[in-house]
Design an enzyme around this catalytic site. Structure first.
Site, mmCIF file in Angstrom:
data_model
loop_
_atom_site.group_PDB
_atom_site.id
_atom_site.type_symbol
_atom_site.label_atom_id
_atom_site.label_comp_id
_atom_site.label_asym_id
_atom_site.label_seq_id
_atom_site.Cartn_x
_atom_site.Cartn_y
_atom_site.Cartn_z
ATOM 1 N N GLY A 48 0.800 -1.229 0.000
ATOM 2 C CA GLY A 48 0.000 0.000 0.000
ATOM 3 C C GLY A 48 0.831 1.278 0.000
ATOM 4 N N ILE A 49 0.334 2.260 0.736
ATOM 5 C CA ILE A 49 0.962 3.584 0.761
ATOM 6 C C ILE A 49 2.378 3.494 1.345
ATOM 7 C CG2 ILE A 49 0.800 5.879 1.811
ATOM 8 C CD1 ILE A 49 -2.293 5.585 1.657
ATOM 9 N N ARG A 52 4.485 -6.386 9.609
ATOM 10 C CA ARG A 52 3.889 -7.205 10.670
ATOM 11 C C ARG A 52 3.724 -8.640 10.196
ATOM 12 N NH1 ARG A 52 -2.345 -6.261 12.092
ATOM 13 N NH2 ARG A 52 -2.254 -6.250 9.818
ATOM 14 N N VAL A 74 3.164 -2.635 15.671
ATOM 15 C CA VAL A 74 3.209 -1.322 16.343
ATOM 16 C C VAL A 74 2.352 -1.265 17.604
ATOM 17 C CG1 VAL A 74 3.817 -0.063 14.230
ATOM 18 C CG2 VAL A 74 1.393 -0.256 14.903
ATOM 19 N N GLY A 95 -1.563 1.252 9.636
ATOM 20 C CA GLY A 95 -2.911 1.593 10.090
ATOM 21 C C GLY A 95 -3.930 0.558 9.668
ATOM 22 N N TYR A 107 -11.779 5.074 13.720
ATOM 23 C CA TYR A 107 -10.735 5.464 12.756
ATOM 24 C C TYR A 107 -10.545 6.983 12.736
ATOM 25 C CZ TYR A 107 -8.266 5.534 8.235
ATOM 26 O OH TYR A 107 -7.354 5.717 7.230
ATOM 27 N N LYS A 122 -7.199 9.145 13.744
ATOM 28 C CA LYS A 122 -6.497 9.974 12.767
ATOM 29 C C LYS A 122 -6.491 11.444 13.185
ATOM 30 C CE LYS A 122 -5.266 6.705 9.939
ATOM 31 N NZ LYS A 122 -3.831 6.367 9.823
ATOM 32 N N ILE A 172 -7.229 6.555 -1.554
ATOM 33 C CA ILE A 172 -6.072 6.043 -2.280
ATOM 34 C C ILE A 172 -6.332 4.585 -2.670
ATOM 35 C CG2 ILE A 172 -3.544 5.909 -2.257
ATOM 36 C CD1 ILE A 172 -4.697 8.707 -1.409
HETATM 37 P P1 NDP Z 1 -3.103 -1.229 3.702
HETATM 38 O O1 NDP Z 1 -4.230 -1.902 4.370
HETATM 39 O O2 NDP Z 1 -2.829 -1.450 2.256
HETATM 40 O O3 NDP Z 1 -1.738 -1.501 4.514
HETATM 41 C C1 NDP Z 1 -1.703 -1.306 5.893
HETATM 42 C C2 NDP Z 1 -0.284 -1.470 6.374
HETATM 43 O O4 NDP Z 1 -0.264 -1.300 7.818
HETATM 44 C C3 NDP Z 1 0.246 -2.872 6.097
HETATM 45 O O5 NDP Z 1 1.617 -2.782 5.800
HETATM 46 C C4 NDP Z 1 0.035 -3.570 7.435
HETATM 47 O O6 NDP Z 1 0.910 -4.636 7.663
HETATM 48 C C5 NDP Z 1 0.351 -2.429 8.386
HETATM 49 N N1 NDP Z 1 -0.166 -2.688 9.731
HETATM 50 C C6 NDP Z 1 -1.450 -2.814 10.127
HETATM 51 N N2 NDP Z 1 -1.517 -3.080 11.442
HETATM 52 C C7 NDP Z 1 -0.241 -3.127 11.888
HETATM 53 C C8 NDP Z 1 0.352 -3.355 13.149
HETATM 54 N N3 NDP Z 1 -0.373 -3.616 14.242
HETATM 55 N N4 NDP Z 1 1.691 -3.316 13.251
HETATM 56 C C9 NDP Z 1 2.447 -3.073 12.165
HETATM 57 N N5 NDP Z 1 1.962 -2.860 10.940
HETATM 58 C C10 NDP Z 1 0.625 -2.889 10.801
HETATM 59 O O7 NDP Z 1 -3.336 0.321 3.995
HETATM 60 P P2 NDP Z 1 -2.976 1.626 3.163
HETATM 61 O O8 NDP Z 1 -1.663 1.481 2.517
HETATM 62 O O9 NDP Z 1 -4.154 1.999 2.385
HETATM 63 O O10 NDP Z 1 -2.877 2.663 4.382
HETATM 64 C C11 NDP Z 1 -1.639 3.082 4.943
HETATM 65 C C12 NDP Z 1 -1.940 4.237 5.892
HETATM 66 O O11 NDP Z 1 -2.602 5.273 5.174
HETATM 67 C C13 NDP Z 1 -2.885 3.834 7.036
HETATM 68 O O12 NDP Z 1 -2.488 4.497 8.216
HETATM 69 C C14 NDP Z 1 -4.223 4.357 6.566
HETATM 70 O O13 NDP Z 1 -5.075 4.641 7.622
HETATM 71 C C15 NDP Z 1 -3.805 5.607 5.813
HETATM 72 N N6 NDP Z 1 -4.769 6.065 4.843
HETATM 73 C C16 NDP Z 1 -5.160 5.276 3.792
HETATM 74 C C17 NDP Z 1 -6.079 5.763 2.873
HETATM 75 C C18 NDP Z 1 -6.546 4.976 1.692
HETATM 76 O O14 NDP Z 1 -7.437 5.467 0.998
HETATM 77 N N7 NDP Z 1 -5.983 3.833 1.396
HETATM 78 C C19 NDP Z 1 -6.642 7.095 3.017
HETATM 79 C C20 NDP Z 1 -6.174 7.831 4.149
HETATM 80 C C21 NDP Z 1 -5.277 7.322 5.010
HETATM 81 P P3 NDP Z 1 0.500 -6.141 7.193
HETATM 82 O O15 NDP Z 1 0.701 -6.215 5.719
HETATM 83 O O16 NDP Z 1 1.455 -6.971 7.942
HETATM 84 O O17 NDP Z 1 -0.941 -6.333 7.589
#
Ligand code: NDP
Length: 236
Positions: free
Chosen positions: A13-14, A34, A50, A79, A142, A146, A175
């Site tokens: 992701g991001i 994770r 985290v 997240g 959420y 945030k 996103i």
């Molecule tokens: P994804 O669901 O694609 O990825 C989430 C990432 O967070 C993964 O790498 C996941 O790891 C990691 N993660 C989740 N829980 C934990 C934990 N307890 N400890 C360590 N790592 C963890 O999300 P996005 O890429 O879409 O989002 C990334 C950030 O951007 C988040 O904070 C989200 O809230 C924020 N965001 C996203 C938006 C969107 O439209 N997508 C919009 C606004 C904000 P693993 O692969 O191991 O599960």
């Protein structure tokens, strides 16, 4: 000068796009994962949950060993969502989202500042969301997590600004990642219809803003909330 950068949730992701952006500019990048899946090529992956202080500490220790010095840029990106209406939301659903998104970022920022103070500088970047200020039905947990990042970044900016440490927030809109692909099609369409840009963003469009906040050009930006939302949150 290449920077020592640690990005949480950099395996997809991001976070992965952020890692790619730093790798592309020649920085030394550690991503946390994770699940155990690796970050992009050119980055080093370390394990981290985290929600666990010891795990965060171990990830930073591993990163510091890899860098041979302190973390200079930390991007708290990891997240989760657990959407449901307020009346149905359990304590566990509320707590797990706060624990990951808000307390997780706190644990990383706290651990990072030790080295940054010694290093007389550093960049802390929180990945928040447009929802933190706009609100979202079914997203009480959420949105609270945030919005909390904004107060946290601004408090850090006030505490550590004079030590050349900045703390800023990037607030993405909608996103194209696993997180948004999980939404029902009708809800995705409703979101897109409300975005002035009339489209979702690619993860790299967020990553480039994070990359900018870590650059020398952003040295006087502190406690800011930078929207990357195609105009969705305008005015808040
Ligand atoms: P994804 O669901 O694609 O990825 C989430 C990432 O967070 C993964 O790498 C996941 O790891 C990691 N993660 C989740 N829980 C934990 C934990 N307890 N400890 C360590 N790592 C963890 O999300 P996005 O890429 O879409 O989002 C990334 C950030 O951007 C988040 O904070 C989200 O809230 C924020 N965001 C996203 C938006 C969107 O439209 N997508 C919009 C606004 C904000 P693993 O692969 O191991 O599960």
């Amino acid at each position: 000068m290449p920077q020592h950068v640690l990005i949480t949730g950099g395996n997809r992701g991001i976070g992965r796009a952020i890692a790619e952006a730093f790798v592309a500019t020649g920085d030394d990048v550690v991503v946390t994962s994770r699940s155990g899946t690796d970050g992009p090529g050119g980055a080093t992956t370390v394990a981290c949950d985290v929600t666990d202080t010891a795990s965060v500490d171990a990830a930073f220790a591993a990163a510091e060993e890899h860098f041979g010095g302190p973390v200079e840029v930390v991007v708290a990106n990891a997240g989760i969502t657990e959407d449901t209406l307020l009346m149905r939301m359990t304590d566990e659903q509320f707590d797990s989202v706060i624990d990951t998104n808000l307390a997780g970022a706190f644990r990383c920022a706290r651990r990072a500042t030790k080295g940054m103070i010694r290093n007389k500088g550093g960049r802390i970047i929180f990945v928040s969301s447009v929802v933190g200020l706009l609100g979202g039905p079914g997203q009480v947990n959420y949105a609270a997590s945030k919005a909390g990042l904004v107060g946290m970044a601004r408090s850090i900016a006030r505490e550590l600004g004079k030590k050349a440490i900045t703390a800023n927030v990037v607030a993405p809109g909608f996103i194209d990642t696993d997180m948004t692909r999980a939404l029902p099609e009708a809800q995705r369409k409703a979101y897109v219809d409300s975005i002035p840009a009339a489209r979702l963003a690619e993860p790299d469009e967020v990553a480039q803003v994070v990359r900018f906040l870590a650059s020398d050009a952003a040295s006087y930006i502190n406690g800011a909330v930078i929207p990357v939302d195609g105009g969705l949150g305008m005015g808040h």
